[in-house]
Motif scaffolding. Structure first.
Motif, mmCIF file in Angstrom:
data_model
loop_
_atom_site.group_PDB
_atom_site.id
_atom_site.type_symbol
_atom_site.label_atom_id
_atom_site.label_comp_id
_atom_site.label_asym_id
_atom_site.label_seq_id
_atom_site.Cartn_x
_atom_site.Cartn_y
_atom_site.Cartn_z
ATOM 1 N N ILE A 228 0.860 -1.184 0.000
ATOM 2 C CA ILE A 228 0.000 0.000 0.000
ATOM 3 C C ILE A 228 0.898 1.236 0.000
ATOM 4 C CG2 ILE A 228 -1.746 1.277 1.324
ATOM 5 C CD1 ILE A 228 -2.769 -1.376 0.045
ATOM 6 N N ASN A 229 0.554 2.181 -0.815
ATOM 7 C CA ASN A 229 1.309 3.430 -1.006
ATOM 8 C C ASN A 229 2.679 3.181 -1.628
ATOM 9 O OD1 ASN A 229 -0.842 4.723 0.214
ATOM 10 N ND2 ASN A 229 0.142 4.864 2.221
ATOM 11 N N GLY A 230 2.955 1.937 -2.035
ATOM 12 C CA GLY A 230 4.231 1.627 -2.682
ATOM 13 C C GLY A 230 5.422 1.692 -1.747
ATOM 14 N N ILE A 231 5.191 1.579 -0.437
ATOM 15 C CA ILE A 231 6.337 1.661 0.481
ATOM 16 C C ILE A 231 7.172 0.389 0.356
ATOM 17 C CG2 ILE A 231 5.087 3.182 2.061
ATOM 18 C CD1 ILE A 231 4.888 0.790 4.004
ATOM 19 N N GLY A 232 8.414 0.447 0.780
ATOM 20 C CA GLY A 232 9.251 -0.752 0.723
ATOM 21 C C GLY A 232 10.721 -0.428 0.628
ATOM 22 N N GLU A 233 11.498 -1.492 0.637
ATOM 23 C CA GLU A 233 12.963 -1.431 0.528
ATOM 24 C C GLU A 233 13.388 -0.400 -0.539
ATOM 25 O OE1 GLU A 233 14.787 -4.420 2.078
ATOM 26 O OE2 GLU A 233 16.480 -3.087 1.829
ATOM 27 N N ARG A 234 14.362 0.423 -0.233
ATOM 28 C CA ARG A 234 14.893 1.463 -1.153
ATOM 29 C C ARG A 234 13.772 2.349 -1.710
ATOM 30 N NH1 ARG A 234 16.604 -3.232 -3.003
ATOM 31 N NH2 ARG A 234 15.526 -2.841 -4.963
ATOM 32 N N SER A 273 -0.158 5.038 6.079
ATOM 33 C CA SER A 273 0.655 6.245 6.183
ATOM 34 C C SER A 273 0.812 6.660 7.645
ATOM 35 C CB SER A 273 -0.009 7.356 5.364
ATOM 36 O OG SER A 273 0.662 8.557 5.586
ATOM 37 N N ARG A 274 -0.286 6.640 8.377
ATOM 38 C CA ARG A 274 -0.224 7.049 9.792
ATOM 39 C C ARG A 274 0.661 6.120 10.609
ATOM 40 N NH1 ARG A 274 -5.930 8.599 9.959
ATOM 41 N NH2 ARG A 274 -5.810 10.848 9.792
ATOM 42 N N LEU A 275 0.465 4.816 10.415
ATOM 43 C CA LEU A 275 1.164 3.884 11.300
ATOM 44 C C LEU A 275 2.625 3.678 10.909
ATOM 45 C CD1 LEU A 275 -1.571 1.228 12.153
ATOM 46 C CD2 LEU A 275 -1.046 3.371 13.277
ATOM 47 N N THR A 276 2.979 3.994 9.671
ATOM 48 C CA THR A 276 4.391 3.855 9.289
ATOM 49 C C THR A 276 5.118 5.189 9.349
ATOM 50 O OG1 THR A 276 3.847 4.260 6.964
ATOM 51 C CG2 THR A 276 3.980 1.950 7.666
ATOM 52 N N ILE A 279 4.688 9.602 4.773
ATOM 53 C CA ILE A 279 3.661 10.513 4.285
ATOM 54 C C ILE A 279 3.438 10.319 2.789
ATOM 55 C CG2 ILE A 279 3.238 12.990 3.890
ATOM 56 C CD1 ILE A 279 4.575 13.277 6.738
ATOM 57 N N VAL A 280 2.173 10.323 2.386
ATOM 58 C CA VAL A 280 1.842 10.142 0.966
ATOM 59 C C VAL A 280 2.018 11.488 0.259
ATOM 60 C CG1 VAL A 280 -0.023 9.557 -0.632
ATOM 61 C CG2 VAL A 280 0.182 8.327 1.541
ATOM 62 N N PRO A 281 2.879 11.547 -0.783
ATOM 63 C CA PRO A 281 3.055 12.836 -1.483
ATOM 64 C C PRO A 281 1.736 13.308 -2.092
ATOM 65 C CG PRO A 281 4.636 11.188 -2.263
ATOM 66 C CD PRO A 281 3.683 10.473 -1.361
ATOM 67 N N GLY A 282 1.538 14.620 -2.134
ATOM 68 C CA GLY A 282 0.279 15.177 -2.645
ATOM 69 C C GLY A 282 -0.024 14.735 -4.071
ATOM 70 N N ASN A 283 1.023 14.560 -4.880
ATOM 71 C CA ASN A 283 0.771 14.214 -6.292
ATOM 72 C C ASN A 283 0.806 12.716 -6.546
ATOM 73 O OD1 ASN A 283 3.483 13.900 -5.852
ATOM 74 N ND2 ASN A 283 4.091 14.513 -7.898
ATOM 75 N N LYS A 284 0.768 11.910 -5.498
ATOM 76 C CA LYS A 284 0.801 10.445 -5.667
ATOM 77 C C LYS A 284 -0.477 9.991 -6.373
ATOM 78 C CE LYS A 284 1.350 6.005 -4.120
ATOM 79 N NZ LYS A 284 0.264 5.508 -4.957
ATOM 80 N N GLY A 288 -2.992 10.401 -3.456
ATOM 81 C CA GLY A 288 -2.423 11.689 -3.050
ATOM 82 C C GLY A 288 -3.522 12.734 -2.843
ATOM 83 N N ALA A 289 -3.237 13.708 -1.970
ATOM 84 C CA ALA A 289 -4.258 14.728 -1.672
ATOM 85 C C ALA A 289 -4.660 15.501 -2.927
ATOM 86 C CB ALA A 289 -3.718 15.681 -0.608
ATOM 87 N N ASN A 290 -3.757 15.610 -3.907
ATOM 88 C CA ASN A 290 -4.092 16.371 -5.120
ATOM 89 C C ASN A 290 -4.590 15.501 -6.266
ATOM 90 O OD1 ASN A 290 -3.037 18.448 -3.669
ATOM 91 N ND2 ASN A 290 -1.074 18.485 -4.742
ATOM 92 N N ALA A 291 -4.695 14.186 -6.015
ATOM 93 C CA ALA A 291 -5.006 13.271 -7.127
ATOM 94 C C ALA A 291 -6.344 13.619 -7.797
ATOM 95 C CB ALA A 291 -5.011 11.827 -6.643
#
Ligand code: KIV
Ligand code: ZN
Length: 511
Positions: A228-234, A273-276, A279-284, A288-291
């Protein structure tokens, strides 16, 4: 229309994001939300990595009923034994064994010949099959493996009993065309491949993880792995919400879809996002908040006339709601509880009581309470296991021409009151120095972020901190209408996590 299975590894590969550290209770919370989102498999962790990981996998396995729970293991017996221990109470379990196959890994990391790699992979799958009928084999760095050898490995592990074979682009090196070709080749060359799940797993080092995953789907992959949100190694993993929305929005092209409840995407993204603390970038894309924000006059005019002029995804379809007023000062416990259920919480009575008390406190400070306020408040205030210190009060003397001084009063779980004061370079620094003194802990603050939950002067402030003590890295969050109080709460929570990791929580302590 094919159905593509979704394998979520937010709690394993996602937790490998630098600096991310999720507690067992937080992992359970994310897993329950992933179950609600409808993912087929949840990789809950790497059980052999540490006793904490083993406990987290076991707890997720105990709580989640509708998704298959997976634990990663190297192709060694002790890892597989640890994974079995953690998974044995799961309703549906899958053991995920991996071994690198590429020449670079064989030569420099494993120091093994091709024959030895095949032998070890087969042995591992056979051993895992003693425990579970569902066994996934991952050929680590498959994307840089000679295609003939990869086909040989895949055939051998299928014969040994693997029910899923995963072909990761471990280092994010592939182009979509090349990665798709690997799947086409496997489908062409390997007998038995049609009877198993063929899985893709892409890292985002060149920003192509989602494109590569979709290319694999086109070429015959039946399972997509990601976070979720593409988080991960590197640079992270393929963002599952993007894969799901691409398949849904362009099903005319892919002729494939997922079983995900797309309306759960926004909530899942926000929770992760909260628990890790990532933060999700606005343009994600998608979350994203601007999506879904249209800024230019021409676009706004177009959207007002006909929404499809500039919008290919409706925000409601992924669960974004208008931030409407939901509850207020006069709302009772019943309405509050209903709201929590609507927002997707499954809380015990004690947790509802804690959250309700926090909500009532917030009503005295803030006129309008939105869904986002409640989400932030509950995520931050919920009882998350035993905690050593509770912040009772924080006081600050500040002037732009004087040195800020803070005093804090903490209550230990055994009732002892710890009061200290300190000066600092700024307000937050003085508060943190006072807390260090009160707890006697020496920590380094490696990250500090402050966010506003909603708009307006009375908005809740959410503070996120990351602390380091020796090898330990922990995170803490605090929410309050006062950002200094939120800063203090986040810091105390992070210190509590350090103590918990060191096994120093007093029995019976709560926060
Ligand atoms: O990226 C990778 O190769 C992995 C495997 C362990 C599945 O995460
Ligand atoms: Zn990976």
């Amino acid at each position: 229309m094919r159905t593509i299975e979704i394998f979520d590894t937010t709690l394993r590969d996602g937790e490998q994001s630098p600096g991310v550290n999720i507690s067992t209770n937080e992992k359970v919370e994310i897993a329950l939300q992933l179950e609600k989102l409808g993912v087929t498999r949840i990789e809950a962790g790497f059980a052999a990595a540490s006793p904490g990981d083993q406990k987290s996998v076991a707890e997720v396995a105990r709580r989640v009923k509708n998704s298959t729970i997976v634990s990663l293991a190297r192709s060694v017996k002790s890892d597989m034994d640890a994974a079995y221990e953690a998974l044995r109470h799961a309703q549906n379990a899958c053991l995920h064994v991996f071994l690198a196959t590429s020449p670079i890994h064989r030569q420099h990391k494993l120091r093994m010949s091709k024959e030895q790699v095949v032998e070890k992979a087969v042995e591992a799958v056979k051993y895992a099959k003693k425990y579970f009928s569902e066994v996934q084999f991952s050929a680590e760095d498959a994307a840089r493996t000679e295609i003939d050898f990869l086909a040989e490995v895949v055939e051998a592990v299928i014969k040994a009993g693997a029910t899923t074979v995963n072909l990761p682009d471990t280092v994010g090196y592939m182009t979509p065309q090349q990665y798709g070709d690997i799947f086409r080749e496997m489908r062409k060359r390997v007998p038995g491949v049609e009877g198993i799940r063929l899985s893709c797993h892409c890292h985002d080092d060149l920003g192509m993880a989602v494109a590569n995953s979709l290319a694999a789907v086109e070429a015959g992959a039946t399972q997509v792995e990601g976070t979720i949100n593409g988080i991960g190694e590197r640079a992270g993993n393929a963002a599952l919400e993007e894969v799901a929305l691409a398949l849904e929005t362009r099903k005319d092209f892919y002729q494939a879809t997922t079983k995900l409840q797309l309306k759960e995407i926004a909530r899942t993204s926000q929770l992760v996002s909260r628990l890790t603390g990532m933060i999700v970038p606005g343009n994600k894309a998608v979350v994203g908040a601007n999506a879904f924000a249209h800024e230019s006059g021409i676009h706004q005019d177009g959207v007002l006339k006909e929404v499809t002029t500039y919008e290919i995804i409706r925000p409601e379809s992924v669960g974004f709601k208008s931030n409407k007023l939901v509850l207020g000062k006069h709302s009772g416990r019943h309405a509050f509880k209903e709201k929590l259920v609507e927002l997707g919480y499954h809380l015990e009575q004690e947790e509802v009581d804690t959250a309700f008390a926090a909500f009532k406190e917030l009503c005295d400070k803030k006129k309008e309470i939105s869904d986002d306020d409640i989400l932030a408040l509950v995520d931050a205030k919920m009882v998350r296991g035993a905690e050593m210190y509770r912040l009772e009060s924080v006081q600050l003397s500040y002037g732009n021409l004087s040195v800020p001084t803070a005093s804090v009063r903490l209550v230990r779980a055994d009732g002892e009151v710890c009061e200290e004061a300190a000066c600092g370079n700024g307000s937050v620094d003085s508060i943190y120095k006072a807390i260090d003194r009160a707890t006697g802990e020496e920590v380094t603050l490696t990250d500090y972020k402050i966010l506003s939950v909603t708009q307006g002067q009375d908005a809740l402030g959410e503070v996120f901190v990351r602390l380091q003590q020796g090898e330990l890295t922990v995170t803490g969050r605090g929410v309050s209408t006062d950002v200094l109080e939120a800063s203090a709460i986040a810091y105390v929570r992070a210190i509590n996590k350090i103590l918990e990791r060191r096994g120093e929580v007093l029995v019976g302590a709560t926060n």
